[in-house]
Design a protein around this motif. Structure first.
Motif, short mmCIF file in Angstrom:
data_model
loop_
_atom_site.label_atom_id
_atom_site.label_comp_id
_atom_site.label_asym_id
_atom_site.label_seq_id
_atom_site.Cartn_x
_atom_site.Cartn_y
_atom_site.Cartn_z
N MET A 1 53.31 26.64 -15.41
CA MET A 1 53.91 26.02 -15.94
C MET A 1 55.09 26.22 -16.82
N LEU A 2 54.80 27.29 -17.00
CA LEU A 2 56.01 27.98 -17.98
C LEU A 2 56.55 29.34 -16.85
N GLU A 3 57.94 29.30 -16.72
CA GLU A 3 57.96 30.42 -14.87
C GLU A 3 59.14 30.87 -16.58
N ILE A 4 59.19 32.40 -16.75
CA ILE A 4 60.19 32.79 -17.13
C ILE A 4 61.14 34.07 -16.33
N LYS A 5 62.09 33.82 -16.35
CA LYS A 5 62.73 35.17 -15.07
C LYS A 5 63.58 35.64 -15.60
N ASP A 6 63.79 36.57 -15.88
CA ASP A 6 64.39 37.64 -16.02
C ASP A 6 65.50 37.48 -17.45
N LEU A 7 65.13 37.16 -18.50
CA LEU A 7 65.68 36.53 -19.58
C LEU A 7 66.19 37.51 -20.61
N TYR A 8 67.12 37.82 -20.64
CA TYR A 8 67.94 38.29 -21.85
C TYR A 8 68.74 37.95 -23.30
N ALA A 9 68.21 37.72 -24.07
CA ALA A 9 68.51 37.12 -25.23
C ALA A 9 69.15 38.28 -26.69
N GLY A 10 69.67 37.21 -27.38
CA GLY A 10 69.61 38.02 -28.43
C GLY A 10 69.84 37.04 -29.79
N ILE A 11 70.69 37.99 -30.70
CA ILE A 11 70.98 37.18 -32.28
C ILE A 11 71.83 38.48 -33.43
N GLU A 12 73.13 37.50 -32.98
CA GLU A 12 74.45 37.99 -33.65
C GLU A 12 74.90 39.33 -32.86
N GLY A 13 74.99 39.21 -32.07
CA GLY A 13 75.20 40.38 -30.97
C GLY A 13 74.48 40.85 -30.29
N ASN A 14 72.71 41.42 -30.91
CA ASN A 14 72.54 42.28 -30.51
C ASN A 14 71.51 41.55 -29.43
N GLU A 15 71.83 42.50 -28.51
CA GLU A 15 70.35 41.76 -27.42
C GLU A 15 69.13 42.20 -27.80
N ILE A 16 68.17 41.58 -27.57
CA ILE A 16 67.35 42.32 -28.12
C ILE A 16 66.07 42.22 -26.52
N LEU A 17 66.07 40.82 -26.39
CA LEU A 17 64.85 40.72 -24.64
C LEU A 17 66.17 41.33 -23.68
N LYS A 18 65.23 42.21 -22.77
CA LYS A 18 66.33 42.70 -21.25
C LYS A 18 65.58 42.39 -20.54
N GLY A 19 65.39 40.93 -20.36
CA GLY A 19 64.59 40.98 -18.92
C GLY A 19 63.31 41.48 -19.01
N ILE A 20 63.13 39.99 -19.64
CA ILE A 20 61.63 39.32 -19.97
C ILE A 20 61.41 38.69 -18.38
#
Lengths: 436, 248
Positions: free
Chosen positions: B1-20
């Motif tokens: 159903m849901l497949e998250i691969k190597d997710l990097y994401a952030g807000i206002e230039g700060n990367e918060i998710l580092k490979g989920i």
């Protein structure tokens, strides 16, 4: 009256007013009101024509030449029956008064009052009512209210006896026409007297029949002890019409005045409310809303006076502005000496849907008494992005979400209209403007 | 159903998710646990499509579609539902009418019958009764003047009405007293089936006493550092987030 500097521009305005006034006194004036006309004209001359440094017109372009390049509106004219019927809210068919360019149109009006406990009559022969207008004119500070008095040919008294209670609403329709090159000035003038303990609903609807309508109505409401008034004011202007409306309200002991004013804007609409809570325990619940687009303007100028102990006032203003629209709220609550235990709250909110729109808010408090509770607040902003996101995560598209939020912003005021046909009518009139 | 691969994401230039990376199948309940600032709420906001967050790398496939390419409303229409930690108030919008409009937008998209106010009221009343919500919340503005607990119940009410395929419960247990937590948790449990899935994002293991997850993931500094079964939640309950230090 505040004295203003006479500049070349304002001098020109004054000269045009004088020229029109002289013509009016020669041919159009009603001898019964001559004293009032002349008094008002003299006061205008003494005060001078206001420009933007005048505290009453900070946000209004009084230099607009249409405000003094006017002709006197043609009287009488009438409306065809279908148009007239379309203006009457459902349920008001037997309690509607039509004022066309300030004159009562008896053919279109339909007013039945059981036992004659509610009556409408001309002021001409009513010396007490005329004296009331004269006295009020002497203390009037608004140049456009003075213009009303200077050019007044007719005035009417709506009298509600003591203890009268109506479930329905009385509808007053003020239609202003104006074709021709110059704006056509109409000066409706109504006194409304509400007897002690009466409980009544009044809807006032200001309508422009033509683009060149220029109406400066004056209404004066005096509420007897313990009376309750539900007052709905709906302004429906045309693109190039101008309405400057003065409403004077005086509340006796324990009287309660609920007011909802809805404006759809036009070249200029300005409401000036002067409200006096002069009896102990009097209350006002005042609300105003406008939705404006293109170059429409709507201005609210409110002066609310707490003059006795234990009075309560609530004032809420909401504006939504699109395109290059302009709105202002200039509201002052004055707590006079001795008005202890006053309780007042003013909230002004404007929602800007365009970077070119402009909204001004000026809440003021002047407190000259101890032991009072007075607050005010003002906010001008855009749609809250968190609210927008929340709605989008609930399946609403960007457009739908935006529509829901803007609609709800205005509907917090519109929803307070205590008469469903008027509420539905205002929703249609205002919320329709939010469609893309 | 849901497949998250190597997710990097952030807000206002700060990367918060580092490979989920995370896989969720139908019928599964996943708990994502972690201390404050570990990236739990960022994950839920990124999945729901909050415009303030930027995805820098990675993919998320939901029901065969690239979730990250869809605007938030399309994600919701496809069956993704975020129950907020702090639901916003929307003054002037009646709660029942708001839910009816949302219900009808989804029903229309799915080719189902839209409901008029009377029929919807019947449906809404049934769902509110399950949640122990007073009928007065129908007429109030969305979340306005609701207590913390009522706001959370209101989120679950929307979940019950919209019948999502995948629900993300972001700290749904915060601010709830024991009784409210039990009612909310039981309601969530009832809504679970082999056709939908849940991601429970939480700081505390206490909600997991009522909703038993199939999988528990511990998130720290934007990465899932440990995954396991319910035993992992029990371990967190007894030892706290010290296990993160051991892992690091």
């Amino acid at each position: 009256m505040q004295t203003t500097n006479i500049t070349k521009g304002s001098q020109a305005h004054l000269e045009r007013i004088k020229e029109r006034f002289d013509g009016f006194m020669k041919s159009g004036a009603n001898p019964a009101f001559r004293e009032i006309n002349e008094l008002a004209s003299g006061l205008i001359k003494t005060a001078g024509y206001p420009h933007r440094t005048h505290e009453m017109f900070t946000f209004v372009n009084t230099a607009d030449p249409s405000l003094t390049f006017f002709d006197i509106a043609e009287q009488p004219i009438s409306l065809d029956d279908d148009t007239a019927r379309s203006l009457v809210y459902r349920g008001c068919e037997n309690s509607v008064l039509f004022f066309i360019n300030g004159s009562l149109d008896r053919r279109l009006s339909s007013f039945y009052s059981k036992d004659g406990k509610i009556s409408i009559s001309p002021v001409e022969q009513n010396q007490a009512a005329k004296r009331e207008i004269l006295e009020r004119t002497k203390s009037e500070k608004d140049i456009f209210a003075l213009l009303n008095a200077a050019f007044m040919k007719e005035a009417f008294l709506l009298d509600v006896n003591d203890g009268v209670s109506t479930e329905g609403f009385i509808q007053l329709i003020f239609a202003a026409s104006g074709s021709g090159e110059s704006p056509a000035l109409s000066t409706p003038h109504i006194l409304i007297r509400i007897g002690e303990g009466a409980d009544i609903g009044i809807i006032v609807r200001f309508i422009s029949l033509d683009e060149r309508a220029f109406s400066i109505p004056a209404l004066s409401i005096s509420a007897g002890e313990g009376s309750k008034i539900k007052y709905i004011c709906v302004h429906e202007g045309c693109e190039d019409s101008r309405h400057l409306i003065k409403t004077f309200v005086s509340l006796s002991k324990d009287a309660h005045f609920t007011c909802i004013t809805a404006s759809n804007g036009s070249a200029l609409v300005r409401h000036n409310y002067e409200i006096h809570l002069h009896g102990e325990g009097a209350e006002t619940d005042f609300n105003a809303v406008s939705i404006l687009k293109e170059k429409e303007q709507a201005h609210n100028y409110v002066r609310l006076h707490h003059e006795a102990m234990g009075c309560i006032s609530r004032l809420r203003f909401r504006n939504i502005l699109k395109d290059k629209a302009r709105a202002s709220v200039d509201s002052t609550v004055v707590v006079h000496p001795g008005a202890k235990l006053s309780d007042s709250n003013q909230i002004m909110k404007s929602l800007m849907l365009s970077p070119d729109a402009k909204a001004d808010s000026k809440p003021n408090l002047m407190i000259y008494a101890d032991d009072v509770k007075c607050t005010h607040g003002s906010a001008v902003g855009q749609i809250d992005p968190e609210q927008l996101f929340y709605l989008k995560t609930r399946c609403f598209s960007q457009d739908m979400a935006q529509r829901i939020l803007t609609t709800s912003f205005a509907d917090e005021i519109i929803g307070k209209i205590p008469f469903a046909p008027a509420r539905d009518g205002v929703r249609k009139m205002l919320l329709g403007k939010l469609e893309r | 159903m849901l497949e998250i691969k190597d997710l990097y994401a952030g807000i206002e230039g700060n990367e918060i998710l580092k490979g989920i990376s995370l896989s969720v199948n139908k019928g599964e309940i996943h708990a994502v646990m972690g201390p404050n600032g570990s990236g739990k709420s960022t994950l839920s906001n990124v999945l729901a499509g909050h415009p303030s967050y930027t995805v820098n790398k990675g993919t998320v496939v939901f029901e065969g579609d690239d979730l990250l390419a869809l605007p938030p409303e399309e994600r919701a229409l496809k069956g993704l539902f975020l129950a907020y930690q702090y639901p916003v108030e929307i003054p002037g919008v009646g709660n029942a009418e708001f839910m009816r409009m949302a219900y009808n937008v989804k029903a229309k998209k799915e080719g189902r019958e839209e409901l008029d106010p009377l029929d919807f009221d019947e449906l809404l009343s049934d769902k509110m009764e399950i949640l122990g919500m007073d009928a007065k919340y129908k007429e109030r503005a969305v979340n306005e003047g609701f207590s913390g607990g009522e706001k959370k119940k209101n989120e679950i009410l929307q979940m019950a009405l919209l019948e999502p395929k995948l629900t993300i419960l972001d700290e749904i247990d915060s601010g709830l007293d024991i009784d409210a937590l039990r009612i909310v948790a039981e309601s969530i449990q009832k809504l679970g089936s082999d056709k939908n899935a849940l991601i429970i994002i939480t700081h505390f293991p206490r909600i997991l006493k009522y909703i038993k997850p199939h999988y528990v993931h511990v998130i720290s500094s934007g990465r899932i550092i440990k995954s396991g079964g319910i035993d992992l939640a029990m371990e967190l309950e007894s030892r706290g987030y010290d296990i993160i230090k051991e892992k690091n």
